[in-house]
Design an enzyme around this catalytic site. Structure first.
Site, PDB file in Angstrom:
ATOM      1  N   THR A  86       5.665  44.245   4.416  1.00 60.63           N
ATOM      2  CA  THR A  86       5.639  43.167   5.470  1.00 60.63           C
ATOM      3  C   THR A  86       6.540  42.200   6.317  1.00 60.63           C
ATOM      4  O   THR A  86       7.336  41.975   6.865  1.00 60.63           O
ATOM      5  CB  THR A  86       4.174  42.177   4.864  1.00 60.63           C
ATOM      6  OG1 THR A  86       3.163  43.170   4.953  1.00 60.63           O
ATOM      7  CG2 THR A  86       4.063  41.473   6.558  1.00 60.63           C
ATOM      8  N   LYS A 130       8.265  33.622  -4.707  1.00 63.03           N
ATOM      9  CA  LYS A 130       7.873  32.186  -5.086  1.00 63.03           C
ATOM     10  C   LYS A 130       7.382  31.978  -7.319  1.00 63.03           C
ATOM     11  O   LYS A 130       7.661  31.461  -7.107  1.00 63.03           O
ATOM     12  CB  LYS A 130       6.603  31.497  -4.787  1.00 63.03           C
ATOM     13  CG  LYS A 130       5.438  32.493  -4.459  1.00 63.03           C
ATOM     14  CD  LYS A 130       5.394  33.112  -2.625  1.00 63.03           C
ATOM     15  CE  LYS A 130       4.072  34.149  -2.654  1.00 63.03           C
ATOM     16  NZ  LYS A 130       3.609  33.591  -1.684  1.00 63.03           N
ATOM     17  N   GLU A 160      14.188  29.704   1.324  1.00 63.34           N
ATOM     18  CA  GLU A 160      13.242  28.859   2.469  1.00 63.34           C
ATOM     19  C   GLU A 160      11.391  29.485   2.623  1.00 63.34           C
ATOM     20  O   GLU A 160      10.482  28.381   2.702  1.00 63.34           O
ATOM     21  CB  GLU A 160      14.372  29.295   4.059  1.00 63.34           C
ATOM     22  CG  GLU A 160      13.518  28.360   4.635  1.00 63.34           C
ATOM     23  CD  GLU A 160      13.107  26.972   4.370  1.00 63.34           C
ATOM     24  OE1 GLU A 160      13.853  26.206   3.880  1.00 63.34           O
ATOM     25  OE2 GLU A 160      11.998  26.112   4.101  1.00 63.34           O
ATOM     26  N   ILE A 178       7.374  27.570   8.018  1.00 63.11           N
ATOM     27  CA  ILE A 178       7.964  26.166   7.890  1.00 63.11           C
ATOM     28  C   ILE A 178       8.751  25.843   7.207  1.00 63.11           C
ATOM     29  O   ILE A 178       9.069  26.390   5.974  1.00 63.11           O
ATOM     30  CB  ILE A 178       6.813  25.854   6.990  1.00 63.11           C
ATOM     31  CG1 ILE A 178       5.596  25.505   8.386  1.00 63.11           C
ATOM     32  CG2 ILE A 178       6.547  23.638   7.283  1.00 63.11           C
ATOM     33  CD1 ILE A 178       3.888  25.042   7.549  1.00 63.11           C
ATOM     34  N   GLU A 226      -4.027  38.586  -1.395  1.00 59.35           N
ATOM     35  CA  GLU A 226      -3.116  39.244  -2.028  1.00 59.35           C
ATOM     36  C   GLU A 226      -3.737  40.702  -2.730  1.00 59.35           C
ATOM     37  O   GLU A 226      -5.048  41.015  -3.040  1.00 59.35           O
ATOM     38  CB  GLU A 226      -2.349  38.029  -3.028  1.00 59.35           C
ATOM     39  CG  GLU A 226      -1.790  37.413  -2.996  1.00 59.35           C
ATOM     40  CD  GLU A 226      -0.363  37.262  -2.185  1.00 59.35           C
ATOM     41  OE1 GLU A 226       0.318  38.437  -2.811  1.00 59.35           O
ATOM     42  OE2 GLU A 226       0.274  36.207  -1.660  1.00 59.35           O
ATOM     43  N   LYS A 234       4.278  27.993  -5.561  1.00 55.37           N
ATOM     44  CA  LYS A 234       4.899  26.537  -4.267  1.00 55.37           C
ATOM     45  C   LYS A 234       5.704  25.201  -4.287  1.00 55.37           C
ATOM     46  O   LYS A 234       6.366  25.167  -4.315  1.00 55.37           O
ATOM     47  CB  LYS A 234       4.381  27.630  -2.721  1.00 55.37           C
ATOM     48  CG  LYS A 234       4.145  28.438  -2.145  1.00 55.37           C
ATOM     49  CD  LYS A 234       3.119  29.017  -1.421  1.00 55.37           C
ATOM     50  CE  LYS A 234       2.931  29.804  -0.506  1.00 55.37           C
ATOM     51  NZ  LYS A 234       2.057  30.322   0.322  1.00 55.37           N
TER      52      LYS A 234
HETATM   53  P1  NAP Z   1       4.522  44.102   0.231  1.00 55.04           P
HETATM   54  O1  NAP Z   1       4.173  43.916   1.694  1.00 55.04           O
HETATM   55  O2  NAP Z   1       4.102  44.097  -0.506  1.00 55.04           O
HETATM   56  O3  NAP Z   1       6.316  44.741   0.355  1.00 55.04           O
HETATM   57  C1  NAP Z   1       6.643  45.392  -0.726  1.00 55.04           C
HETATM   58  C2  NAP Z   1       8.192  46.085  -0.893  1.00 55.04           C
HETATM   59  O4  NAP Z   1       8.679  45.654  -1.721  1.00 55.04           O
HETATM   60  C3  NAP Z   1       7.611  47.772  -0.327  1.00 55.04           C
HETATM   61  O5  NAP Z   1       8.222  47.626   0.521  1.00 55.04           O
HETATM   62  C4  NAP Z   1       7.440  48.342  -1.318  1.00 55.04           C
HETATM   63  O6  NAP Z   1       7.850  49.173  -1.390  1.00 55.04           O
HETATM   64  C5  NAP Z   1       8.598  47.652  -2.220  1.00 55.04           C
HETATM   65  N1  NAP Z   1       9.334  47.754  -3.825  1.00 55.04           N
HETATM   66  C6  NAP Z   1       8.039  47.519  -4.669  1.00 55.04           C
HETATM   67  N2  NAP Z   1       8.449  47.192  -5.682  1.00 55.04           N
HETATM   68  C7  NAP Z   1       9.402  47.996  -5.930  1.00 55.04           C
HETATM   69  C8  NAP Z   1      10.597  48.558  -6.658  1.00 55.04           C
HETATM   70  N3  NAP Z   1      10.146  48.323  -7.951  1.00 55.04           N
HETATM   71  N4  NAP Z   1      11.787  49.223  -6.046  1.00 55.04           N
HETATM   72  C9  NAP Z   1      11.965  49.142  -4.812  1.00 55.04           C
HETATM   73  N5  NAP Z   1      11.001  48.616  -3.529  1.00 55.04           N
HETATM   74  C10 NAP Z   1       9.726  48.410  -4.124  1.00 55.04           C
HETATM   75  O7  NAP Z   1       4.874  42.451   0.102  1.00 55.04           O
HETATM   76  P2  NAP Z   1       5.440  41.601   0.924  1.00 55.04           P
HETATM   77  O8  NAP Z   1       3.852  40.788   1.790  1.00 55.04           O
HETATM   78  O9  NAP Z   1       6.468  42.152   2.696  1.00 55.04           O
HETATM   79  O10 NAP Z   1       6.639  40.102   0.483  1.00 55.04           O
HETATM   80  C11 NAP Z   1       7.221  40.383  -0.204  1.00 55.04           C
HETATM   81  C12 NAP Z   1       7.776  39.018  -0.995  1.00 55.04           C
HETATM   82  O11 NAP Z   1       7.647  37.627   0.207  1.00 55.04           O
HETATM   83  C13 NAP Z   1       7.116  38.738  -1.725  1.00 55.04           C
HETATM   84  O12 NAP Z   1       7.466  37.973  -2.814  1.00 55.04           O
HETATM   85  C14 NAP Z   1       5.731  38.154  -1.874  1.00 55.04           C
HETATM   86  O13 NAP Z   1       4.991  36.655  -2.803  1.00 55.04           O
HETATM   87  C15 NAP Z   1       7.045  36.996   0.042  1.00 55.04           C
HETATM   88  N6  NAP Z   1       6.370  36.368   1.096  1.00 55.04           N
HETATM   89  C16 NAP Z   1       5.198  37.371   1.624  1.00 55.04           C
HETATM   90  C17 NAP Z   1       4.532  36.708   2.519  1.00 55.04           C
HETATM   91  C18 NAP Z   1       4.326  37.529   3.325  1.00 55.04           C
HETATM   92  O14 NAP Z   1       3.193  36.876   4.761  1.00 55.04           O
HETATM   93  N7  NAP Z   1       3.339  38.519   3.695  1.00 55.04           N
HETATM   94  C19 NAP Z   1       5.138  34.987   2.843  1.00 55.04           C
HETATM   95  C20 NAP Z   1       5.291  34.546   1.935  1.00 55.04           C
HETATM   96  C21 NAP Z   1       6.009  35.104   1.132  1.00 55.04           C
HETATM   97  P3  NAP Z   1       6.700  50.925  -0.439  1.00 55.04           P
HETATM   98  O15 NAP Z   1       6.943  49.719   0.931  1.00 55.04           O
HETATM   99  O16 NAP Z   1       7.785  51.651  -0.416  1.00 55.04           O
HETATM  100  O17 NAP Z   1       5.691  50.496  -1.313  1.00 55.04           O
HETATM  101  N1  HSE Z   2      -1.614  34.802   0.401  1.00 54.14           N
HETATM  102  C1  HSE Z   2      -0.696  33.950   0.821  1.00 54.14           C
HETATM  103  C2  HSE Z   2      -0.794  33.110   1.200  1.00 54.14           C
HETATM  104  C3  HSE Z   2       0.961  34.128   1.303  1.00 54.14           C
HETATM  105  O1  HSE Z   2      -2.581  33.319   1.630  1.00 54.14           O
HETATM  106  O2  HSE Z   2      -0.741  31.561   1.862  1.00 54.14           O
HETATM  107  C4  HSE Z   2       2.254  33.773   1.757  1.00 54.14           C
HETATM  108  O3  HSE Z   2       2.884  33.194   0.497  1.00 54.14           O
END
Ligand code: NAP
Ligand code: HSE
Length: 428
Positions: A14, A107, A131, A138, A192, A207
């Site tokens: 994402t 985080k 950030e 935010i 999640e 957070k």
């Molecule tokens: P996600 O959609 O699950 O994507 C994770 C990515 O990491 C995928 O592309 C996955 O590859 C890759 N990956 C996982 N293990 C790996 C490995 N061993 N080697 C190489 N690549 C690997 O997660 P996300 O939602 O983007 O979140 C990413 C980070 O942002 C996390 O720390 C999350 O807490 C943080 N975050 C997310 C959000 C949100 O709204 N989603 C908001 C704030 C913070 P594949 O695609 O090939 O499986």
């Molecule tokens: N699971 C988290 C939420 C994603 O609902 O706020 C962003 O950290």
């Protein structure tokens, strides 16, 4: 023009795909604002063949994020895989040791290993920016480290998990149980992969631990947070709280007290008319209080591709512009190891209990509360079909020790059925 800033992005889910899209779509704008180009050299994820809705053919591919971190054509390692340990931590450490700055949205990793990573970065003259790790889009890290740098922060609080706020809001608006809305949210993909991170309050507590460290100049201390999730919040409590003029929120709060650093993440009542009370759905809100500035309220999308990638780009742009702040806003060696306050600061509480509907029952409860030093502010008893009367009490401000003593004394009254519910009321 300075040389381009070259990114290596590990994680194309994402957030990662969102970052690639911004770098591709906004090349001119980013270049003009930074005074140099921002480009992607290489990317990494688990599956090379997965369609991510964005053209990756111009970038080198690495299966191993550590190898990506070590590439000569990468200046900044952008960690967007997630997970507190494993590849995210290994690749972050490798990147720093190899002389790269790091941008991450992780985080969990920062809450558990923030101090060690900050020390490692400073030993190597590198920076870690994050950030996106707190409240998605935010810019709260920037607000604390830069905008409010001249203030002593007195309090940080807010709603930091959109999924929990969605569940609590939807329970109230649709009159559904926790279990019904949880199933709905899970089906819509709002939770999640491990939903316990959301509903157990763990994601929000990660957070809060990060914000506390910056706000109070202390080493990040996740274990010091008094943590309770939303799993036990019932529709009965949501309705009863509404009847008394409150809403229930999973509220994070941190303040430095004479007893030490008080950090809590728990369901609390807030006035329904307050900014936090009016925060519905998946939105986040952070309230910051500083000695000179007073109160600041920041509200916006706490998750999702666009908002989170926007926050990642804020860090990338800082690095492109040569802005390099210490990880938690001051050198890691100056962060104090704060003692956790053993108990919560005095507050009013909401109590809900079922009483035998017989003469003297209420008087026995009032006496038990009074003997423990808990004073009643407001009380309400509702119609009921059986012999057990639902009673709500809002107390005056009371110490947590007095509240616990009162709750401990209630069974001995012989008139209280089941376990009473007690929730803190935050005046915001
Ligand atoms: P996600 O959609 O699950 O994507 C994770 C990515 O990491 C995928 O592309 C996955 O590859 C890759 N990956 C996982 N293990 C790996 C490995 N061993 N080697 C190489 N690549 C690997 O997660 P996300 O939602 O983007 O979140 C990413 C980070 O942002 C996390 O720390 C999350 O807490 C943080 N975050 C997310 C959000 C949100 O709204 N989603 C908001 C704030 C913070 P594949 O695609 O090939 O499986
Ligand atoms: N699971 C988290 C939420 C994603 O609902 O706020 C962003 O950290």
């Amino acid at each position: 023009m300075a040389d381009p800033l070259r990114l290596g992005i590990a994680g194309l889910g994402t957030v990662g795909a969102g970052v690639v899209k911004i770098v591709r779509q906004k090349a001119n704008l980013l270049g003009a604002r930074a005074g140099r180009e921002v480009v992607i050299s290489a990317v990494s994820a688990r599956s090379k063949s997965k369609d991510r809705g964005v053209n990756l053919s111009a970038y080198a591919w690495e299966d191993d994020p550590v190898k990506l971190a070590l590439r000569d054509d990468v200046d900044v390692f952008v960690e967007l895989m997630g997970g507190e340990d494993g590849p995210a931590k290994a690749a972050t450490e490798a990147a720093i040791k190899a002389g790269k700055d790091v941008v991450t949205a992780n985080k969990a990793m920062l809450a558990m290993h923030g101090q060690a990573l900050a020390e490692l970065a400073e030993e190597n003259n590198k920076v870690i920016r994050f950030e996106a790790a707190v409240a998605g889009g935010i810019p709260v890290i920037k607000a604390l480290t830069e905008g409010l740098a001249g203030n002593s922060i007195t309090r940080v609080m807010g709603v930091m998990n959109g999924s929990c706020n969605y569940i609590l809001t939807r329970m109230q608006s649709a009159g559904l149980t926790y279990e019904e809305v949880f199933a709905e949210a899970d089906g819509l993909g709002y939770l999640e992969a491990d939903p316990q991170l959301d509903v157990g309050g763990i994601d929000a507590a990660h957070k809060l631990a990060i914000l506390s460290s910056i706000a109070f100049g202390t080493q990040v201390n996740f274990a010091g947070i008094a943590l309770e999730g939303i799993e036990n919040v019932t529709i009965e409590d949501i309705n009863a709280a509404a009847d008394m003029g409150f809403k229930i929120k999973l509220l994070g709060s941190a303040q430095m007290t004479g007893r030490g650093l008080e950090q809590s993440m728990a369901p609390c009542l807030v006035p329904a008319t307050s900014p936090l009370g009016q925060l519905d759905g998946g939105t986040n809100m952070i309230v910051l209080e500083g000695d000179h500035v007073g109160q600041i309220v920041l509200r916006g999308a706490g998750a999702g591709e666009g908002p989170t990638a926007s926050a990642v780009m804020s860090d990338v742009m800082d690095l492109a512009r040569g802005i390099r702040l210490p990880t938690f806003g001051q050198p890691a060696a100056t962060l104090e190891k704060a003692k956790a306050a053993g108990s919560a600061a005095p507050a009013p509480y909401y109590l809900r209990m079922a009483l035998d509907d017989k003469p003297g029952a209420l008087a026995k409860v009032a006496t038990a509360l009074g003997d423990a030093g808990v004073s009643i502010d407001r009380m309400r008893q509702y119609d009921h079909a059986d012999a057990s009367a639902p009673v709500l009490i809002v107390t005056h401000t009371t110490s947590s020790e007095a509240l616990v003593a009162a709750l401990d004394a209630l069974p001995a009254t012989g008139v209280v059925n089941g376990a009473p519910v007690a929730l803190r009321i935050e005046q915001v």
